[in-house]
Design a protein around this motif. Sequence first.
Motif, PDB file in Angstrom:
ATOM      1  N   THR A  12       7.230   9.727  -6.305  1.00  0.00           N
ATOM      2  CA  THR A  12       6.836   8.846  -5.200  1.00  0.00           C
ATOM      3  C   THR A  12       7.087   7.390  -5.554  1.00  0.00           C
ATOM      4  OG1 THR A  12       5.129  10.404  -4.477  1.00  0.00           O
ATOM      5  CG2 THR A  12       4.915   8.121  -3.736  1.00  0.00           C
ATOM      6  N   PHE A  13       6.708   7.005  -6.765  1.00  0.00           N
ATOM      7  CA  PHE A  13       6.929   5.624  -7.195  1.00  0.00           C
ATOM      8  C   PHE A  13       8.418   5.304  -7.277  1.00  0.00           C
ATOM      9  CE2 PHE A  13       7.815   2.733 -10.777  1.00  0.00           C
ATOM     10  CZ  PHE A  13       7.298   1.558 -10.223  1.00  0.00           C
TER      11      PHE A  13
ATOM     12  N   ASP B 244       0.860  -1.182   0.000  1.00  0.00           N
ATOM     13  CA  ASP B 244       0.000   0.000   0.000  1.00  0.00           C
ATOM     14  C   ASP B 244       0.896   1.233   0.000  1.00  0.00           C
ATOM     15  OD1 ASP B 244      -1.695   2.133   0.558  1.00  0.00           O
ATOM     16  OD2 ASP B 244      -2.892   1.018   2.008  1.00  0.00           O
ATOM     17  N   VAL B 245       0.789   2.057  -1.031  1.00  0.00           N
ATOM     18  CA  VAL B 245       1.688   3.187  -1.184  1.00  0.00           C
ATOM     19  C   VAL B 245       1.562   4.185  -0.038  1.00  0.00           C
ATOM     20  CG1 VAL B 245       0.112   4.613  -2.548  1.00  0.00           C
ATOM     21  CG2 VAL B 245       2.577   4.856  -2.876  1.00  0.00           C
TER      22      VAL B 245
ATOM     23  N   PHE C  45       6.039  -2.559 -10.152  1.00  0.00           N
ATOM     24  CA  PHE C  45       5.051  -1.807 -10.917  1.00  0.00           C
ATOM     25  C   PHE C  45       4.230  -0.938  -9.961  1.00  0.00           C
ATOM     26  CE2 PHE C  45       5.910  -5.494 -13.523  1.00  0.00           C
ATOM     27  CZ  PHE C  45       5.957  -4.987 -14.809  1.00  0.00           C
ATOM     28  N   GLY C  46       3.873   0.252 -10.417  1.00  0.00           N
ATOM     29  CA  GLY C  46       2.916   1.078  -9.710  1.00  0.00           C
ATOM     30  C   GLY C  46       1.536   0.783 -10.258  1.00  0.00           C
ATOM     31  N   THR C  47       0.559   0.490  -9.380  1.00  0.00           N
ATOM     32  CA  THR C  47      -0.745   0.040  -9.847  1.00  0.00           C
ATOM     33  C   THR C  47      -1.894   0.737  -9.132  1.00  0.00           C
ATOM     34  OG1 THR C  47      -0.719  -1.806  -8.258  1.00  0.00           O
ATOM     35  CG2 THR C  47       0.103  -2.245 -10.487  1.00  0.00           C
ATOM     36  N   SER C  48      -3.052   0.671  -9.783  1.00  0.00           N
ATOM     37  CA  SER C  48      -4.306   1.159  -9.222  1.00  0.00           C
ATOM     38  C   SER C  48      -5.439   0.397  -9.898  1.00  0.00           C
ATOM     39  CB  SER C  48      -4.470   2.657  -9.472  1.00  0.00           C
ATOM     40  OG  SER C  48      -5.810   3.067  -9.197  1.00  0.00           O
ATOM     41  N   ILE C  49      -6.513   0.125  -9.159  1.00  0.00           N
ATOM     42  CA  ILE C  49      -7.649  -0.561  -9.778  1.00  0.00           C
ATOM     43  C   ILE C  49      -8.486   0.400 -10.613  1.00  0.00           C
ATOM     44  CG2 ILE C  49      -7.785  -2.316  -7.974  1.00  0.00           C
ATOM     45  CD1 ILE C  49     -10.176  -0.764  -6.800  1.00  0.00           C
TER      46      ILE C  49
END
Length: 342
Positions: free
Chosen positions: A163-164, A117-118, A183-187
């Motif tokens: 940030t990533f 969780d970022v 990888f940076g991800t989001s739904i």
Amino acid sequence: MYFIRVERWQHSAFDFLPSPTSTPSSTPKMKKKVLLMGASGSGKTSMRSLIFSNNPASLTARLGATIDVEQNHVRFLGDLVLNLWDCGGQDAFMDSYLTTQKSTIFQQVGVMIYVFDVETREVGKDLEYYRDCLAGLQQFSPDAAIFLLVHKMDLVREPRQPTFDKKKQDLQEASGDADISVFGTSIYDESLYKAWSNIVHTLIPNASILSRHLATFAAACNATEVVLFERTTFLVIATSSSNAASVSETSSGIVELDSKRYERTSELIKAFKHSCSRIREEFRSLELELYDFTAVLDEMTRNTYVMIIVHDPTIEVAALKLNIRLARRKFEELQSDSLVSA
């Protein structure tokens, strides 16, 4: 004239490789264990629901926390079965995974996906659990692929890249000599499809053979690009060109390609399929004829869809669909042979 090109491809384009001897019905099922880990509330179950159950992001809020280990057998490409272990991230469960259940959890793993969780405030504990999981994986499944997802990137203010980059650097340092992909991800955007397409690509035997035949198929269609998708998830299996390619040279000139084209297509088609299901209609195919390109999306095999993109205005949609019909049997054989030879 174009029909002559189709006939020439049908009889000779694939003759340089031996034909597979197996048939789809005789292909044995193959299982790959996928370990999905991370702190409670990091978004593991939500992303699994979105990718494999065709649920939209708006419905994931209804999902409860995972208790202990939830196993699912997900059929992928027909005869490839993903044995997905969704591991609850509460401290008690994590401690159990790393002690009494260690050999059970980390044996015979094909891929470990660890979700961060970022915006978590417990970065130190997260990294400690991750390093312990990495040690367990190296002990029992040293050849497993490792993917780290910095999740919920939609909550980060723009610009998000710094940030990533910082998170990625921290994870690389915590991983030591381990070979990882971050990888940076989001739904809520296409980034999740990019990450999962890369994940499943490592589980597909001989994916390079499919890419080579897609390149031959693209040449026969005079296409800018051809992309093969898995039927249920619409994750990318193979393409006719390198994923990193930003331009393509065609008979009509140089064409610039969007670097996010694959995952955006996956996201849009999954959303369209969901809309079709709401009105009790089944998605079958899609044709787009715009001023600067033509796209055809249609079934290639029982378990895949193919998308053909052309920038040549003289090529008719009917010719592209004819090529797809002619190619179906060959790609059924290629897919079956790929799983048999693994």
